[in-house]
Scaffold this motif. Structure first.
Motif, PDB file in Angstrom:
ATOM      1  N   ARG A  34      64.175 -76.245 -18.976  1.00 30.44           N
ATOM      2  CA  ARG A  34      64.718 -76.331 -17.610  1.00 30.44           C
ATOM      3  C   ARG A  34      65.179 -74.955 -17.144  1.00 30.44           C
ATOM      4  N   ARG A  35      65.849 -74.239 -18.057  1.00 31.13           N
ATOM      5  CA  ARG A  35      66.342 -72.903 -17.704  1.00 31.13           C
ATOM      6  C   ARG A  35      65.166 -71.982 -17.349  1.00 31.13           C
ATOM      7  N   MET A  36      64.111 -72.053 -18.142  1.00 31.12           N
ATOM      8  CA  MET A  36      62.959 -71.181 -17.889  1.00 31.12           C
ATOM      9  C   MET A  36      62.271 -71.557 -16.579  1.00 31.12           C
ATOM     10  N   GLN A  37      62.112 -72.856 -16.362  1.00 25.76           N
ATOM     11  CA  GLN A  37      61.410 -73.281 -15.132  1.00 25.76           C
ATOM     12  C   GLN A  37      62.187 -72.825 -13.906  1.00 25.76           C
ATOM     13  N   LYS A  38      63.501 -72.904 -13.996  1.00 30.00           N
ATOM     14  CA  LYS A  38      64.336 -72.496 -12.876  1.00 30.00           C
ATOM     15  C   LYS A  38      64.159 -70.994 -12.616  1.00 30.00           C
ATOM     16  N   ALA A  39      64.174 -70.225 -13.710  1.00 32.73           N
ATOM     17  CA  ALA A  39      64.039 -68.771 -13.578  1.00 32.73           C
ATOM     18  C   ALA A  39      62.652 -68.384 -13.037  1.00 32.73           C
ATOM     19  N   LEU A  40      61.664 -69.228 -13.267  1.00 29.81           N
ATOM     20  CA  LEU A  40      60.288 -68.879 -12.881  1.00 29.81           C
ATOM     21  C   LEU A  40      59.861 -69.490 -11.547  1.00 29.81           C
ATOM     22  N   ALA A  41      60.734 -70.329 -11.003  1.00 26.72           N
ATOM     23  CA  ALA A  41      60.344 -71.115  -9.823  1.00 26.72           C
ATOM     24  C   ALA A  41      59.878 -70.262  -8.644  1.00 26.72           C
ATOM     25  N   ASP A  42      60.493 -69.091  -8.441  1.00 27.28           N
ATOM     26  CA  ASP A  42      60.136 -68.284  -7.275  1.00 27.28           C
ATOM     27  C   ASP A  42      59.097 -67.203  -7.569  1.00 27.28           C
ATOM     28  N   SER A  43      58.432 -67.293  -8.702  1.00 25.75           N
ATOM     29  CA  SER A  43      57.457 -66.250  -9.065  1.00 25.75           C
ATOM     30  C   SER A  43      56.355 -66.175  -8.016  1.00 25.75           C
ATOM     31  N   LYS A  44      55.923 -64.940  -7.748  1.00 30.25           N
ATOM     32  CA  LYS A  44      54.883 -64.737  -6.736  1.00 30.25           C
ATOM     33  C   LYS A  44      53.557 -64.345  -7.386  1.00 30.25           C
ATOM     34  N   ARG A  45      53.685 -63.661  -8.536  1.00 37.37           N
ATOM     35  CA  ARG A  45      52.475 -63.113  -9.145  1.00 37.37           C
ATOM     36  C   ARG A  45      51.814 -64.112 -10.120  1.00 37.37           C
ATOM     37  N   PHE A  47      56.401 -76.523 -23.711  1.00 32.69           N
ATOM     38  CA  PHE A  47      55.656 -75.335 -23.294  1.00 32.69           C
ATOM     39  C   PHE A  47      55.534 -75.333 -21.772  1.00 32.69           C
ATOM     40  N   ILE A  48      55.165 -74.171 -21.248  1.00 33.88           N
ATOM     41  CA  ILE A  48      54.985 -74.035 -19.793  1.00 33.88           C
ATOM     42  C   ILE A  48      53.612 -73.407 -19.551  1.00 33.88           C
ATOM     43  N   TYR A  49      52.890 -74.021 -18.638  1.00 34.08           N
ATOM     44  CA  TYR A  49      51.513 -73.589 -18.331  1.00 34.08           C
ATOM     45  C   TYR A  49      51.552 -72.784 -17.036  1.00 34.08           C
ATOM     46  N   GLY A  50      50.816 -71.691 -17.021  1.00 34.23           N
ATOM     47  CA  GLY A  50      50.832 -70.856 -15.824  1.00 34.23           C
ATOM     48  C   GLY A  50      49.447 -70.404 -15.397  1.00 34.23           C
ATOM     49  N   TYR A  51      49.379 -70.005 -14.137  1.00 31.31           N
ATOM     50  CA  TYR A  51      48.150 -69.455 -13.543  1.00 31.31           C
ATOM     51  C   TYR A  51      48.481 -68.089 -12.971  1.00 31.31           C
ATOM     52  N   ARG A 105      51.942 -68.641 -11.111  1.00 32.23           N
ATOM     53  CA  ARG A 105      52.447 -69.954 -10.704  1.00 32.23           C
ATOM     54  C   ARG A 105      52.614 -70.789 -11.969  1.00 32.23           C
ATOM     55  N   TYR A 106      53.791 -71.385 -12.106  1.00 31.31           N
ATOM     56  CA  TYR A 106      54.092 -72.133 -13.325  1.00 31.31           C
ATOM     57  C   TYR A 106      54.195 -73.620 -13.004  1.00 31.31           C
ATOM     58  N   ILE A 107      53.572 -74.427 -13.848  1.00 31.73           N
ATOM     59  CA  ILE A 107      53.532 -75.878 -13.636  1.00 31.73           C
ATOM     60  C   ILE A 107      54.785 -76.523 -14.236  1.00 31.73           C
ATOM     61  N   LEU A 108      55.309 -77.534 -13.556  1.00 29.58           N
ATOM     62  CA  LEU A 108      56.481 -78.255 -14.073  1.00 29.58           C
ATOM     63  C   LEU A 108      56.077 -79.021 -15.318  1.00 29.58           C
ATOM     64  N   GLY A 128      38.694 -66.464 -20.268  1.00 32.19           N
ATOM     65  CA  GLY A 128      37.680 -66.861 -19.290  1.00 32.19           C
ATOM     66  C   GLY A 128      38.271 -67.651 -18.137  1.00 32.19           C
ATOM     67  N   SER A 129      39.600 -67.754 -18.083  1.00 31.07           N
ATOM     68  CA  SER A 129      40.248 -68.444 -16.967  1.00 31.07           C
ATOM     69  C   SER A 129      41.482 -67.627 -16.577  1.00 31.07           C
ATOM     70  N   ASP A 130      42.157 -68.050 -15.521  1.00 31.43           N
ATOM     71  CA  ASP A 130      43.380 -67.322 -15.164  1.00 31.43           C
ATOM     72  C   ASP A 130      44.625 -68.067 -15.662  1.00 31.43           C
ATOM     73  N   THR A 131      44.448 -68.863 -16.707  1.00 29.55           N
ATOM     74  CA  THR A 131      45.566 -69.671 -17.198  1.00 29.55           C
ATOM     75  C   THR A 131      46.095 -69.201 -18.554  1.00 29.55           C
ATOM     76  N   PHE A 132      47.331 -69.574 -18.818  1.00 28.04           N
ATOM     77  CA  PHE A 132      47.994 -69.235 -20.083  1.00 28.04           C
ATOM     78  C   PHE A 132      49.089 -70.263 -20.323  1.00 28.04           C
ATOM     79  N   ARG A 133      49.559 -70.343 -21.560  1.00 29.59           N
ATOM     80  CA  ARG A 133      50.589 -71.323 -21.915  1.00 29.59           C
ATOM     81  C   ARG A 133      51.619 -70.668 -22.823  1.00 29.59           C
ATOM     82  N   ILE A 134      52.878 -70.872 -22.491  1.00 31.92           N
ATOM     83  CA  ILE A 134      53.965 -70.245 -23.261  1.00 31.92           C
ATOM     84  C   ILE A 134      54.814 -71.349 -23.887  1.00 31.92           C
ATOM     85  N   SER A 135      54.942 -71.341 -25.203  1.00 33.92           N
ATOM     86  CA  SER A 135      55.799 -72.338 -25.853  1.00 33.92           C
ATOM     87  C   SER A 135      57.259 -71.981 -25.589  1.00 33.92           C
ATOM     88  N   VAL A 136      58.093 -72.999 -25.509  1.00 30.96           N
ATOM     89  CA  VAL A 136      59.535 -72.765 -25.364  1.00 30.96           C
ATOM     90  C   VAL A 136      60.064 -72.454 -26.767  1.00 30.96           C
TER      91      VAL A 136
END
Ligand SMILES: Cc1ncc(COP(=O)(O)O)c(C=O)c1O
Length: 346
Positions: free
Chosen positions: A266-277, A287-291, A279-282, A314-322
């Motif tokens: 929750r803390r990470m999602q909150k910190a990442l919510a306004d990212s512009k460069r 883990f948190i998945y991003g584009y 996009r992080y999926i809820l 080969g995609s613009d996606t990545f995943r970060i474990s908590v």
């Protein structure tokens, strides 16, 4: 010989946030109890093929009966067994795109075929469309993870029920490897009403025991009987089963770890919510998945900080474990640096 794409793993160093493992060390009292127990194990004898002590321990913690369970060397093994049971040459496994890559691996090893329904970028899906498309391909097995790996999206129990009801007569396996981290309920309560439902679980994630390789398949006793009868003998070893039984006795410790992880997520999602460069999926998993269309730069920054995440090449996606709070702080610092570079016009 038929070619099967190997599941790639690599020995890595640094802050390892690429495999959705528990980063926190296990409590010393647990490790000591395992070490003490090893002294009285009969390692010279084959293990109990009925897995009784382990199944009873898991059943007791989860309000299930032992005859509804089969344990494997990780949930990988029971998923593979289920796929081997229902698939064969030319038979179809229906799943999501994206989902856990081992489904493809096992389907291919049993000469089956995989058909995929592309889920939305945030992991959600049109349930009716998923069912309609699925029925058209005439699958022998439907399998998907909930929460989904990699998106972290979790369907509600009523959505799961619609899917199971939509595939009457076709086995549906809900892979609940990450369900302990979710707000949504497990599909276990649907077993009373649906005879085509199978659920897989693991001790690798919520219990943080990826190294001992213990997972479970859950279904009605009449579904489990043939799966048990046709299972590889002595699938599990004495040491892992004992370490699992001890962990299950201390399930409150796992529950506390799950709560810490949810809080950190929750803390990470909150910190990442306004990212512009990026996009992080809820997420409802650990883990948190991003584009990001600039993922290469992000990977470079993480690499410089010795942080290893899952990069879907080969995609613009990545995943970060908590990870631990300290590890997550490091991740957030790097992600902030990535955002600020952009703001500075670099
Ligand atoms: C969705 C999903 N299912 C199953 C597994 C397999 O877990 P294990 O074999 O460790 O139980 C994983 C592992 O990452 C996973 O992500």
């Amino acid at each position: 010989m038929k070619e099967i794409k190997a599941y790639e793993t690599a020995e890595q160093e640094g802050i390892l946030l690429n495999a959705n493992e528990r980063s926190e060390a296990l409590p010393e009292y647990y490790l000591r109890e395992v070490a003490d127990a090893v002294l009285s194990l009969t390692l010279n004898r084959y293990p109990d093929n009925s897995q009784r002590e382990l199944l009873q321990a898991y059943a007791a913690v989860n309000g299930l009966n032992e005859d509804m369970l089969l344990a494997g060397n990780g949930s990988d093994q029971v998923l593979g067994h289920l796929i081997g049971t229902f698939l064969g040459k030319g038979k179809i496994l229906y799943t999501y795109d994206p989902d856990f890559s081992m489904y493809d691996y096992f389907a291919s090893s049993y000469e089956g075929e995989v058909r995929k329904y592309t889920i939305n970028e945030d992991g959600s899906l049109d349930i009716e469309e998923f069912i309609r498309t699925g029925r058209e391909v005439k699958p022998s097995l439907v399998m998907f993870s909930n929460p989904n790996n990699p998106s972290g999206h979790c369907l509600s129990i009523s959505e799961i029920e619609r899917i199971i009801a939509g595939f009457t007569g076709i086995p549906v396996c809900v892979d609940e490897a990450y369900i302990e981290f979710a707000d949504e309920e497990s599909a276990v309560s649907l077993l009373d009403r649906y005879d085509n439902l199978y659920i897989s679980r693991t001790l690798s994630k919520g219990y943080g025991l990826a190294g001992i390789r213990i997972g479970f398949l859950i279904s009605r006793p009449e579904n489990m009987k043939p799966l048990k009868d046709n299972y590889v003998p002595y699938a599990l070893n004495v040491l892992s089963m004992k370490a699992a039984v001890i962990a299950l006795k201390h399930h409150a410790e796992a529950e506390a770890f799950i709560e810490r992880t949810r809080e950190e997520r929750r803390r990470m999602q909150k910190a990442l919510a306004d990212s512009k460069r990026a996009r992080y999926i809820l997420s409802q998993a650990n883990f948190i998945y991003g584009y990001s269309s600039e993922k290469e730069r992000l990977m470079e920054l993480l690499d410089n900080a010795s942080i290893v995440i899952r990069d879907y090449e080969g995609s613009d996606t990545f995943r970060i474990s908590v990870g631990t709070a300290k590890e997550n702080d490091r991740v957030l610092e790097v992600l902030k640096q990535f955002e600020e570079e952009k703001t500075c016009g670099q």
